[in-house]
Design a protein around this motif. Structure first.
Motif, PDB file in Angstrom:
ATOM      1  N   UNK A 152       8.935  -1.515  -1.306  1.00  0.00           N
ATOM      2  CA  UNK A 152       8.553  -2.310  -0.789  1.00  0.00           C
ATOM      3  C   UNK A 152       7.076  -2.904  -0.986  1.00  0.00           C
ATOM      4  N   UNK A 153       6.248  -1.567  -0.344  1.00  0.00           N
ATOM      5  CA  UNK A 153       4.779  -2.188   0.018  1.00  0.00           C
ATOM      6  C   UNK A 153       4.467  -1.641  -1.048  1.00  0.00           C
ATOM      7  N   UNK A 154       3.521  -1.357  -2.611  1.00  0.00           N
ATOM      8  CA  UNK A 154       2.572  -0.487  -3.328  1.00  0.00           C
ATOM      9  C   UNK A 154       1.854   0.072  -2.629  1.00  0.00           C
ATOM     10  N   UNK A 155       1.722   0.735  -2.966  1.00  0.00           N
ATOM     11  CA  UNK A 155      -0.114   1.734  -1.905  1.00  0.00           C
ATOM     12  C   UNK A 155      -0.860   2.260  -2.841  1.00  0.00           C
ATOM     13  N   UNK A 156      -2.216   1.807  -2.502  1.00  0.00           N
ATOM     14  CA  UNK A 156      -3.291   1.895  -2.797  1.00  0.00           C
ATOM     15  C   UNK A 156      -3.520   3.341  -3.712  1.00  0.00           C
ATOM     16  N   UNK A 157      -4.283   3.993  -4.921  1.00  0.00           N
ATOM     17  CA  UNK A 157      -4.248   4.700  -5.226  1.00  0.00           C
ATOM     18  C   UNK A 157      -5.576   5.608  -5.121  1.00  0.00           C
ATOM     19  N   UNK A 158      -6.666   6.736  -5.313  1.00  0.00           N
ATOM     20  CA  UNK A 158      -7.097   7.433  -5.195  1.00  0.00           C
ATOM     21  C   UNK A 158      -7.344   8.263  -6.313  1.00  0.00           C
ATOM     22  N   UNK A 159      -6.756   7.831  -7.414  1.00  0.00           N
ATOM     23  CA  UNK A 159      -7.199   8.448  -8.540  1.00  0.00           C
ATOM     24  C   UNK A 159      -7.839   7.770  -9.989  1.00  0.00           C
ATOM     25  N   UNK A 160      -9.020   6.573  -9.238  1.00  0.00           N
ATOM     26  CA  UNK A 160      -9.859   5.823 -10.217  1.00  0.00           C
ATOM     27  C   UNK A 160      -8.872   5.280 -11.695  1.00  0.00           C
ATOM     28  N   UNK A 161      -9.165   5.624 -12.620  1.00  0.00           N
ATOM     29  CA  UNK A 161      -9.238   5.247 -13.662  1.00  0.00           C
ATOM     30  C   UNK A 161      -7.426   6.474 -14.116  1.00  0.00           C
TER      31      UNK A 161
END
Length: 214
Positions: A34-43
């Motif tokens: 429901x609330x997509x989370x920010x990723x920390x994997x760059x590209x």
């Protein structure tokens, strides 16, 4: 030897399932957060495994999941996240982050699972955990100091928050690209789970999840 044979069998069956897999069905094989989370994997396409060392299903999944992880291309970044549903899960979460900080996680991750599920050791006891770590090549004092450090405590609390933010309701669960969640309990078995996981990674790739920093 038995786990190696099991892993080989999983890989063969998983390949067959993947080749014949139908398109995964939303809210059956996977769900969109429901609330997509920010990723920390760059590209790269981020794949997060939410697990708990005390979870028997997480333990059983390892022999199938590890070969899957090893065959992923360079645009996929796989990470483990200890899940915390209750305070009693904190000790093994701290064990994970302690081993990670000491550079011993890759070597001992499976050994922790084996100790809990095969040898039935109570690794929730910090003193017993430090003794166990020393028996596996990690200095007991360094382990205890790191286990009780602010760094490990902070990361453990972050796991508590991530469990909530990602809407994790059971383990094991895997989240792809910060928004697609699937689990063996949704797909019905481990082989179908890996096939769905492949398709979700491909879906994220098609949507450009691995090109954000490009």
């Amino acid at each position: 030897m038995q786990r190696a044979a099991q892993a080989f069998l999983f890989s063969l069956v998983g390949l067959t399932v993947a080749c014949n897999a139908a398109e995964p069905v939303v809210n059956k094989d996977y769900r969109v957060l429901e609330r997509p989370q920010p990723t920390a994997s760059g590209n790269k396409i981020e794949v997060l495994e939410f697990f708990y060392y005390g979870c028997p299903h997480c333990y059983d999944l390892q022999s199938a999941l590890e070969p899957w992880v090893k065959k992923q291309p360079g645009d996929v970044e796989y990470k483990r996240v200890p899940t915390v549903f209750r305070d009693s899960w904190i000790p093994l979460t701290k064990t994970f982050y302690t081993l990670e900080a000491l550079g011993a996680l890759d070597k001992l991750h499976q050994d922790v699972f084996d100790a809990v599920h095969n040898k039935k050791l109570d690794l929730n006891d910090p003193k017993l955990m430090a003794k166990w770590a020393e028996q596996h090549g990690v200095d007991a004092k360094k382990f205890s100091d790191m286990y009780n450090s602010f760094t490990v405590e902070s990361k453990s609390q972050q796991s508590v928050q991530k469990t909530k933010n990602y809407g994790i309701t059971g383990t094991p669960s895997v989240v792809v690209a910060g928004k697609y969640l699937t689990s063996p309990s949704m797909t019905g078995n481990y082989q179908s789970f890996l096939a769905v996981l492949d398709q979700l990674v491909a879906k994220a790739r098609q949507e450009g999840a691995g090109k954000k920093a490009g």
